[in-house]
Design a protein around this motif. Structure first.
Motif, PDB file in Angstrom:
ATOM      1  N   LEU A 157       0.864  -1.179   0.000  1.00  0.00           N
ATOM      2  CA  LEU A 157       0.000   0.000   0.000  1.00  0.00           C
ATOM      3  C   LEU A 157       0.897   1.224   0.000  1.00  0.00           C
ATOM      4  O   LEU A 157       1.578   1.522   0.983  1.00  0.00           O
ATOM      5  CB  LEU A 157      -0.925  -0.001   1.233  1.00  0.00           C
ATOM      6  N   GLY A 158       0.939   1.898  -1.144  1.00  0.00           N
ATOM      7  CA  GLY A 158       1.752   3.094  -1.276  1.00  0.00           C
ATOM      8  C   GLY A 158       0.922   4.344  -1.036  1.00  0.00           C
ATOM      9  O   GLY A 158      -0.208   4.283  -0.550  1.00  0.00           O
ATOM     10  N   ASN A 159       1.464   5.480  -1.412  1.00  0.00           N
ATOM     11  CA  ASN A 159       0.754   6.745  -1.257  1.00  0.00           C
ATOM     12  C   ASN A 159      -0.450   6.815  -2.197  1.00  0.00           C
ATOM     13  O   ASN A 159      -1.560   7.129  -1.775  1.00  0.00           O
ATOM     14  CB  ASN A 159       1.715   7.917  -1.517  1.00  0.00           C
ATOM     15  N   SER A 160      -0.232   6.484  -3.471  1.00  0.00           N
ATOM     16  CA  SER A 160      -1.321   6.551  -4.448  1.00  0.00           C
ATOM     17  C   SER A 160      -1.561   5.215  -5.150  1.00  0.00           C
ATOM     18  O   SER A 160      -2.444   5.112  -5.987  1.00  0.00           O
ATOM     19  CB  SER A 160      -1.029   7.627  -5.505  1.00  0.00           C
ATOM     20  N   SER A 161      -0.797   4.198  -4.798  1.00  0.00           N
ATOM     21  CA  SER A 161      -0.952   2.903  -5.472  1.00  0.00           C
ATOM     22  C   SER A 161      -1.169   1.787  -4.465  1.00  0.00           C
ATOM     23  O   SER A 161      -0.804   1.900  -3.292  1.00  0.00           O
ATOM     24  CB  SER A 161       0.275   2.603  -6.330  1.00  0.00           C
ATOM     25  N   VAL A 162      -1.754   0.713  -4.970  1.00  0.00           N
ATOM     26  CA  VAL A 162      -2.018  -0.466  -4.143  1.00  0.00           C
ATOM     27  C   VAL A 162      -1.818  -1.710  -5.001  1.00  0.00           C
ATOM     28  O   VAL A 162      -2.211  -1.736  -6.160  1.00  0.00           O
ATOM     29  CB  VAL A 162      -3.436  -0.422  -3.528  1.00  0.00           C
ATOM     30  N   ARG A 163      -1.161  -2.707  -4.422  1.00  0.00           N
ATOM     31  CA  ARG A 163      -0.997  -3.997  -5.097  1.00  0.00           C
ATOM     32  C   ARG A 163      -1.908  -5.003  -4.401  1.00  0.00           C
ATOM     33  O   ARG A 163      -1.673  -5.397  -3.260  1.00  0.00           O
ATOM     34  CB  ARG A 163       0.440  -4.484  -5.045  1.00  0.00           C
ATOM     35  N   TRP A 164      -2.962  -5.398  -5.108  1.00  0.00           N
ATOM     36  CA  TRP A 164      -3.897  -6.411  -4.646  1.00  0.00           C
ATOM     37  C   TRP A 164      -3.340  -7.774  -5.019  1.00  0.00           C
ATOM     38  O   TRP A 164      -2.923  -7.970  -6.160  1.00  0.00           O
ATOM     39  CB  TRP A 164      -5.247  -6.249  -5.333  1.00  0.00           C
ATOM     40  N   HIS A 169      -3.365  -0.980  -8.740  1.00  0.00           N
ATOM     41  CA  HIS A 169      -4.187   0.202  -9.019  1.00  0.00           C
ATOM     42  C   HIS A 169      -3.413   1.453  -8.640  1.00  0.00           C
ATOM     43  O   HIS A 169      -2.734   1.464  -7.601  1.00  0.00           O
ATOM     44  CB  HIS A 169      -5.467   0.195  -8.170  1.00  0.00           C
ATOM     45  N   VAL A 170      -3.531   2.486  -9.438  1.00  0.00           N
ATOM     46  CA  VAL A 170      -3.054   3.819  -9.078  1.00  0.00           C
ATOM     47  C   VAL A 170      -4.286   4.702  -8.995  1.00  0.00           C
ATOM     48  O   VAL A 170      -5.105   4.731  -9.927  1.00  0.00           O
ATOM     49  CB  VAL A 170      -2.044   4.375 -10.109  1.00  0.00           C
ATOM     50  N   PHE A 171      -4.422   5.385  -7.873  1.00  0.00           N
ATOM     51  CA  PHE A 171      -5.527   6.314  -7.704  1.00  0.00           C
ATOM     52  C   PHE A 171      -5.147   7.638  -8.330  1.00  0.00           C
ATOM     53  O   PHE A 171      -4.067   8.170  -8.080  1.00  0.00           O
ATOM     54  CB  PHE A 171      -5.864   6.486  -6.218  1.00  0.00           C
ATOM     55  N   VAL A 172      -6.039   8.129  -9.197  1.00  0.00           N
ATOM     56  CA  VAL A 172      -5.798   9.376  -9.915  1.00  0.00           C
ATOM     57  C   VAL A 172      -7.008  10.288  -9.779  1.00  0.00           C
ATOM     58  O   VAL A 172      -8.124   9.832  -9.512  1.00  0.00           O
ATOM     59  CB  VAL A 172      -5.508   9.123 -11.419  1.00  0.00           C
ATOM     60  N   ASP A 173      -6.772  11.570  -9.976  1.00  0.00           N
ATOM     61  CA  ASP A 173      -7.859  12.539 -10.025  1.00  0.00           C
ATOM     62  C   ASP A 173      -8.747  12.206 -11.222  1.00  0.00           C
ATOM     63  O   ASP A 173      -8.234  11.954 -12.321  1.00  0.00           O
ATOM     64  CB  ASP A 173      -7.284  13.951 -10.152  1.00  0.00           C
ATOM     65  N   ARG A 174     -10.058  12.206 -10.990  1.00  0.00           N
ATOM     66  CA  ARG A 174     -11.004  11.844 -12.047  1.00  0.00           C
ATOM     67  C   ARG A 174     -10.840  12.719 -13.287  1.00  0.00           C
ATOM     68  O   ARG A 174     -10.955  12.247 -14.419  1.00  0.00           O
ATOM     69  CB  ARG A 174     -12.431  11.957 -11.506  1.00  0.00           C
ATOM     70  N   THR A 175     -10.543  13.992 -13.120  1.00  0.00           N
ATOM     71  CA  THR A 175     -10.476  14.930 -14.239  1.00  0.00           C
ATOM     72  C   THR A 175      -9.084  14.999 -14.863  1.00  0.00           C
ATOM     73  O   THR A 175      -8.936  14.851 -16.071  1.00  0.00           O
ATOM     74  CB  THR A 175     -10.912  16.337 -13.778  1.00  0.00           C
ATOM     75  N   THR A 176      -8.075  15.215 -14.030  1.00  0.00           N
ATOM     76  CA  THR A 176      -6.724  15.421 -14.551  1.00  0.00           C
ATOM     77  C   THR A 176      -5.972  14.133 -14.849  1.00  0.00           C
ATOM     78  O   THR A 176      -4.991  14.153 -15.576  1.00  0.00           O
ATOM     79  CB  THR A 176      -5.878  16.239 -13.562  1.00  0.00           C
ATOM     80  N   ARG A 177      -6.418  13.037 -14.242  1.00  0.00           N
ATOM     81  CA  ARG A 177      -5.767  11.725 -14.364  1.00  0.00           C
ATOM     82  C   ARG A 177      -4.352  11.730 -13.789  1.00  0.00           C
ATOM     83  O   ARG A 177      -3.525  10.890 -14.128  1.00  0.00           O
ATOM     84  CB  ARG A 177      -5.731  11.225 -15.813  1.00  0.00           C
TER      85      ARG A 177
END
Length: 137
Positions: free
Chosen positions: A84-91, A111-119
């Protein structure tokens, strides 16, 4: 094997999951992993993929096939978080045939979590992070 994963869900196979060779096709394994992860995020962590300001994009996926599974088998899907990183997660996912607990596949999604608009990447925050921490090994 079952103690290695912190969350479990049973998923019945469907008639259409079998391919011409008589076993569940490889693309179904990926779909099951993706569905289990997203269902967990929605139901357990309260993530709303439609309205959340951030979204989770799959940037890497992998699956190793260990044994056949066929309709009408039920697949037990075990999940944990390996990183579990700052913006990423390895399932990390384990799939077992429910009838005999035979390992049928193991895989992972990043998964990398990104802003819906700016990506652009954003921190995993709030209840989503809190719940993810509970699955981290």
């Amino acid at each position: 094997m079952t103690g290695e994963y912190l969350f479990w869900e049973n998923v019945p196979t469907r008639w259409k999951d079998n391919d011409v060779y008589g076993h569940v096709n490889n693309v179904v394994h990926y779909s099951l992993m993706d569905t289990a992860i997203n269902e967990w995020m929605i139901r357990t962590a309260g993530f709303d993929p439609v309205t959340s300001p951030s979204i989770a994009l799959c940037v890497e996926s992998h699956c190793e096939y260990k044994a056949e599974v066929s309709f009408p088998d039920t697949i037990r899907i075990g999940m944990r978080i390996g990183r579990l990183g700052n913006s990423s997660v390895r399932w990390e996912i384990g799939m077992l045939r429910a009838s005999d607990d035979a390992l049928v596949a193991q895989g992972h999604f990043v998964h990398v979590f990104v802003d819906r608009t700016t990506r652009r990447p954003v921190p995993i925050a709030g209840a989503v992070r809190t719940e993810m921490e509970k699955l981290t090994v």
